[in-house]
Design an enzyme around this catalytic site. Structure first.
Site, short mmCIF file in Angstrom:
data_model
loop_
_atom_site.label_atom_id
_atom_site.label_comp_id
_atom_site.label_asym_id
_atom_site.label_seq_id
_atom_site.Cartn_x
_atom_site.Cartn_y
_atom_site.Cartn_z
N THR A 186 0.85 -1.19 0.00
CA THR A 186 0.00 0.00 0.00
C THR A 186 0.89 1.24 0.00
O THR A 186 2.05 1.18 0.42
CB THR A 186 -0.92 0.04 1.24
OG1 THR A 186 -0.09 -0.02 2.40
CG2 THR A 186 -1.89 -1.09 1.25
N GLU A 331 -6.16 -3.29 -0.82
CA GLU A 331 -6.57 -4.42 0.02
C GLU A 331 -7.77 -5.16 -0.54
O GLU A 331 -8.19 -6.18 0.00
CB GLU A 331 -6.91 -3.93 1.44
CG GLU A 331 -5.72 -3.47 2.26
CD GLU A 331 -5.38 -2.00 2.08
OE1 GLU A 331 -5.76 -1.43 1.04
OE2 GLU A 331 -4.73 -1.44 2.97
N LYS A 443 -14.63 17.31 10.95
CA LYS A 443 -15.80 17.25 11.81
C LYS A 443 -15.96 18.61 12.46
O LYS A 443 -15.13 19.03 13.26
CB LYS A 443 -15.60 16.16 12.87
CG LYS A 443 -16.88 15.45 13.23
CD LYS A 443 -16.61 14.27 14.10
CE LYS A 443 -17.88 13.42 14.20
NZ LYS A 443 -17.74 12.32 15.14
N TRP A 448 -20.14 15.94 10.16
CA TRP A 448 -19.18 15.69 9.10
C TRP A 448 -19.28 16.74 8.01
O TRP A 448 -20.36 17.14 7.63
CB TRP A 448 -19.44 14.34 8.43
CG TRP A 448 -19.33 13.12 9.29
CD1 TRP A 448 -20.36 12.34 9.73
CD2 TRP A 448 -18.13 12.52 9.79
NE1 TRP A 448 -19.87 11.30 10.47
CE2 TRP A 448 -18.50 11.38 10.52
CE3 TRP A 448 -16.78 12.84 9.69
CZ2 TRP A 448 -17.58 10.56 11.15
CZ3 TRP A 448 -15.86 12.01 10.32
CH2 TRP A 448 -16.26 10.89 11.04
P1 AMP Z 1 -5.28 2.60 -2.80
O1 AMP Z 1 -5.22 1.42 -1.92
O2 AMP Z 1 -3.99 3.34 -2.90
O3 AMP Z 1 -5.90 2.28 -4.12
O4 AMP Z 1 -6.24 3.64 -2.12
C1 AMP Z 1 -7.53 3.28 -1.77
C2 AMP Z 1 -8.23 4.48 -1.24
O5 AMP Z 1 -8.35 5.47 -2.25
C3 AMP Z 1 -9.62 4.21 -0.77
O6 AMP Z 1 -9.66 3.68 0.53
C4 AMP Z 1 -10.22 5.59 -0.85
O7 AMP Z 1 -9.88 6.38 0.27
C5 AMP Z 1 -9.56 6.18 -2.07
N1 AMP Z 1 -10.41 5.99 -3.24
C6 AMP Z 1 -10.34 5.04 -4.17
N2 AMP Z 1 -11.29 5.22 -5.10
C7 AMP Z 1 -11.99 6.32 -4.73
C8 AMP Z 1 -13.11 7.03 -5.26
N3 AMP Z 1 -13.70 6.67 -6.40
N4 AMP Z 1 -13.56 8.09 -4.58
C9 AMP Z 1 -12.97 8.49 -3.43
N5 AMP Z 1 -11.91 7.88 -2.89
C10 AMP Z 1 -11.43 6.80 -3.53
#
Ligand code: AMP
Length: 550
Positions: A186, A331, A443, A448
């Protein structure tokens, strides 16, 4: 009583066998790092993946041994996807945009034994190899004559000479479908990176699901461009789904500027493309400034970060391209939800359809989700209640590689749920809307405020290049939002103009207290805004009406 159907392990090797048998002549087109275009077919991928498997056997790389890559989207990387996993080893795709210190940490943690890299990353490998003692074979993804003699890297061969002498026959081994197939760390904006370790079973099930009509809708008539990198969550699983569906695959290499992506889309008559909003922003900018149109592109999945509604509309209204807003995580392999309309939405006024389409969408079959309050109680699916998003499913992480970070799951009635760290609403039709991240949420007065909503409104302003909304400490309200903005080159907008653009769009208390103009917003290795860094940058900032920074 057991069912009486055959039980065959779900293995990645079956995907490449299938593609070779049924879609042998479907094309794989790659823009190489050298700049030229390379073409061949699924049959060639299969043949060379077998040669690669023989090369790995030849060096006695054990079952589950890790093969790392530092590579853009290209045909040799594709062969590694199938040859490494198919032969029982684990493909470890590394994000080359990470800091060299992070790369050496990750290589050591994964205990990678082979490192394959694009020639454009030769300087990076030269800088880190002395700190990567686990690597016993370096492989440059090029022809033998393209490899300089004096790189200083020990045990370095060119990919072509490495696989070239090996037989094209190979019996893919059969083993437990739960065996590891690939891994991805990650982004690690906080603490050390942690790896999701995908299995053959999770990958194949995800590949089936990704090809479904309301997901990527992949078929043997599609020309598919994954702009999302193959080093980020297996390019959202597209290489596997493309093999399963027999798609033509177009791999863009490292040139991701608007002009290069547009030219590839047109030249290869791409019908489906997938990537993060930042890439599409530059593509749309190029189309607008040059007055260009797409001749074949029909659909695009935009995800990884919130897709601004302005982008959704530009694709649909100006170019007739259907946008599927998607949400997922490393994940989660990564697909969680995709936003396609239901039949009943089609008769609604277009403005109401936009409201639905701007959401992150409905769960893909296989992913269960729920939202919970601070005490872990389930919240209603009414589109209003906002809570922590939990997920579970056969392609959702159970534990990180080497048990890093302990047990990540939250248990309720003995059932383990993965807490995503995202905050969301779910409406009665099952449409998820991410309102924020729990680690990056605002917040104010116990309520929120969606930083995404605040950012989207700023992003819709013609003078704004990029906008980030962050919460600032406030003596009365705990936090108040401000919007930090980078202007488009040559564009002008005053603070007052920008703040007035919020009028009528969101509740008064949700509007940012201030707009701050900056030269650049810090971005992480995958292009995400690093809000912790941004907060550090603004540590001496005071909210209007507040005397000192808190
Ligand atoms: P990653 O593991 O680097 O792909 O990041 C995943 C995270 O990116 C998610 O938990 C979200 O916080 C954010 N994320 C992914 N897709 C979206 C989306 N369409 N809109 C908002 N946040 C997103």
């Amino acid at each position: 009583m057991l069912g009486l159907m055959q039980s065959q392990p779900l293995l990645i090797s079956s995907l490449i066998d299938f593609a070779e048998r049924h879609h042998a002549d479907a094309e794989i087109v790659s823009r190489r790092v050298e700049g030229d275009i390379h073409r061949y077919t699924w049959k060639d991928v299969a043949t060379r993946a077998r040669q690669l498997a023989n090369a790995l056997d030849g060096m006695n790389l054990p079952f589950s041994g890790r093969v790392a890559t530092l590579a853009w989207n290209g045909y040799r990387h594709l062969e590694l996807y199938f040859g490494v996993s198919g032969s029982g080893r684990v493909l470890h795709t590394i994000n080359p945009r990470l800091h060299p210190d992070q790369i050496t940490w990750i290589v050591a943690h994964a205990e990678d034994q082979v490192l394959c890299f694009d020639m454009s990353f030769l300087p990076l490998v030269q800088a880190v190899h002395a700190r990567c003692p686990s690597i016993r074979q370096y492989v440059a993804l090029c022809e033998a004559d393209k490899l300089p003699a004096d790189t200083g890297i020990p045990n370095l061969v060119s990919y072509e000479s490495w696989i070239g002498g090996h037989a094209t026959r190979y019996e893919w081994p059969s083993f437990d479908e739960n065996s590891a197939s690939s891994m991805c760390y990650t982004s690690g904006t906080t603490g050390n990176p942690k790896a999701a370790l995908y299995s053959h079973r999770s990958t194949i099930l995800h590949a089936y699901a990704a090809a479904l009509p309301d997901v990527m809708c992949l078929s043997a008539r599609d020309s598919v461009l994954p702009v999302v990198p193959m080093f980020h969550v297996n390019a959202w699983g597209i290489p596997y789904s493309a093999a399963l569906a027999g798609c033509k695959l177009v791999l863009p290499g490292g040139l991701l500027d608007g002009k290069s992506v547009y030219e590839l889309i047109e030249a290869e008559q791409v019908t489906f493309a997938a990537g993060v909003p930042t890439v599409w922003q530059t593509l749309l900018g190029h189309l607008k400034s040059e007055g260009l149109r797409f001749s074949a592109l029909k659909r695009t999945v935009i995800g990884g970060a919130a897709c601004p509604p302005a982008m959704l509309k530009a694709f649909r209204q100006d170019h007739g391209v259907e946008v599927l807003h998607g949400w997922g995580m490393t994940e989660m392999s990564p697909l969680g939800t995709l936003c396609a309309l239901k039949k009943k939405h089609l008769s609604m006024p277009i403005e109401e359809q936009w409201t639905v389409l701007a959401k992150q969408g409905r769960a893909v079959f296989g992913v269960e989700m729920k939202i919970v309050d601070d005490d872990g109680n389930d919240l209603p699916w009414d589109g209003k209640a906002c809570g922590d998003l939990y997920v579970k499913g056969p392609w959702v992480v159970r534990e990180y590689f080497k048990g890093e970070g302990g047990d990540p799951l939250v248990y309720q009635n003995g059932v383990g749920w993965f807490p995503t760290g995202d905050v969301a609403t779910i409406d009665s039709d099952g449409y998820l809307q991410i309102t924020d991240r729990s680690k990056d949420v605002i917040k104010s007065g116990g309520e929120w405020i969606s930083s995404i909503e605040v950012e989207n409104i700023a992003m819709a302003h013609p003078a704004v290049q990029i906008a980030a909304c962050i919460g600032m400490k406030h003596p009365k309200w705990d936090e108040r939002p401000i919007v930090v903005v980078v202007k488009k080159p040559g564009a002008e907008v005053t603070k007052q103009d920008l703040l007035e653009s919020y009028e009528g769009k969101i509740a008064k208390w949700q509007m940012p207290d201030d707009a701050v103009f900056v030269e650049a917003i810090p971005l992480g290795a995958t292009g995400k805004m690093l809000k912790t860094r941004l907060r550090e940058m603004l540590k001496d900032y005071c909210l209007p009406g507040v005397l000192t920074s808190l």
